[in-house]
Design a protein around this motif. Sequence first.
Motif, short mmCIF file in Angstrom:
data_model
loop_
_atom_site.label_atom_id
_atom_site.label_comp_id
_atom_site.label_asym_id
_atom_site.label_seq_id
_atom_site.Cartn_x
_atom_site.Cartn_y
_atom_site.Cartn_z
N UNK A 156 0.84 -1.19 0.00
CA UNK A 156 0.00 0.00 0.00
C UNK A 156 0.88 1.25 0.00
N UNK A 157 0.45 2.24 -0.76
CA UNK A 157 1.17 3.51 -0.84
C UNK A 157 0.23 4.63 -0.43
N UNK A 158 0.77 5.69 0.19
CA UNK A 158 -0.08 6.80 0.65
C UNK A 158 -0.48 7.73 -0.48
N UNK A 159 -1.29 7.22 -1.41
CA UNK A 159 -1.74 7.99 -2.55
C UNK A 159 -3.03 7.36 -3.05
N UNK A 160 -3.86 8.18 -3.69
CA UNK A 160 -5.12 7.64 -4.21
C UNK A 160 -4.85 6.80 -5.45
N UNK A 161 -5.79 5.91 -5.76
CA UNK A 161 -5.62 5.05 -6.93
C UNK A 161 -5.58 5.86 -8.22
N UNK A 162 -6.34 6.97 -8.30
CA UNK A 162 -6.35 7.80 -9.51
C UNK A 162 -4.97 8.41 -9.76
N UNK A 163 -4.35 8.92 -8.70
CA UNK A 163 -3.02 9.52 -8.87
C UNK A 163 -1.99 8.44 -9.17
N UNK A 164 -2.13 7.27 -8.54
CA UNK A 164 -1.20 6.16 -8.82
C UNK A 164 -1.28 5.75 -10.28
N UNK A 165 -2.49 5.74 -10.87
CA UNK A 165 -2.62 5.39 -12.28
C UNK A 165 -1.88 6.40 -13.17
N UNK A 166 -1.94 7.68 -12.78
CA UNK A 166 -1.22 8.69 -13.57
C UNK A 166 0.28 8.48 -13.45
N UNK A 167 0.77 8.28 -12.22
CA UNK A 167 2.21 8.07 -12.01
C UNK A 167 2.71 6.84 -12.74
N UNK A 168 2.10 5.69 -12.43
CA UNK A 168 2.59 4.43 -12.99
C UNK A 168 2.25 4.31 -14.47
N UNK A 169 1.08 4.82 -14.85
CA UNK A 169 0.68 4.69 -16.24
C UNK A 169 1.63 5.40 -17.19
N UNK A 170 2.06 6.60 -16.84
CA UNK A 170 2.98 7.32 -17.71
C UNK A 170 4.32 6.60 -17.83
#
Length: 384
Positions: free
Chosen positions: A293-307
């Motif tokens: 688990x990371x201290x970030x929302x799933x939407x922001x994680x998708x932006x970070x990891x997706x890019x």
Amino acid sequence: MLLSAVLALALMGGFFTLFSYDLEDTLFNRLVAAEAERQLEGHAAELPTGMSTHRGHAALPPALARKLSPSLSRGEYEVATDGAGHFHVAVRPDARGGEPLYVAFRVDAFTSTTGQLGRNAWLMLVSAALALLAATGIAVVVARRVSRPLEQLAAALGEDAPGAEEDEGSVQELGTLRAALRERDARIQRLLERERQFNRDVSHELRTPLAVAQGAVELLERAPPRDAAAFARLRNAVLQMGLLTEGILWLARTPRAGERCELGAVSHEVVALYDGLRQPSVSVVVEAEGPVEAPVSAAVARVLLGNLVKNAFGYTRTGSVQVHVAPGLWRISDTGEGLGNVAPEHAGFGVGLSLVQRLAQRLGWSVTFTPLQPQGTRVELRWA
């Protein structure tokens, strides 16, 4: 200031010591010179204690004769003998070629500098200690005088009170500096707020056409068109625009406390989302050391990891892309062209990676890009 005081005391002590010795030598030389002139003029009188006259080099006491050359010119000389005493000697050659006149003055009983230095060493040490104490006091006063306005300036800026009154004893220049810093801070805050507002406006304006485009893509997925490749590019472009818009919009708002997501699941999701960009010859592996688990929302994680996943798929022609998830770490490694080896028309981080860096900075995460050998890139996201 203490070092300066010590150096000044040492220099002054050395100067006065040398001055005392030089003054004694000058007085003794003048005494023997005056007596020699009286002897030459025939005004002989009773010689002072410790003074003697000698006509010719052979008449000198043996200890002096060994130290003085017979060919010395006119002048006064200081002579230290071996055990026979300390002398000042005036030499006056005979103008008619006769034996020179020597006036010797043994000064052992009259020298006082060396003895006084020894006897009064304690006085010099006490004086030095008092001088150092005074220098310390002055240093403390000056330091407080200099640092107090700076401390007041730092406190005033920290309180964020533009209307705070200045002390009567404050330095005027510091008041001017404080006003300039506050004005600069206010200008920076205005620029930041303008940027946030612009990001919010742009993101909201983009959301409507993106929603329409995503709805159209979902309708087309029910009856895919004949050109599957073109449709896949369209779907990926719409998804990427959605991620970028979400990331920009998130930058423009204040993060919510307590947001968390499981990065292993998000990693599988974004890998599947961008799988259409992966070349058939490129393998992909997602490894996770248990639920992370990371201290970030799933939407922001998708932006970070997706890019990052999109970038790895887009620049890897052969080989593999590996995603590794561990507590406090998310890493992606590829065998693509690598940093610095991208073709000029594709060079640069682009908006996606720039957005990743800004999001990581906003979250307090670290992001590092490492070139691999013989080619490839490793990107690591770390958080506490």
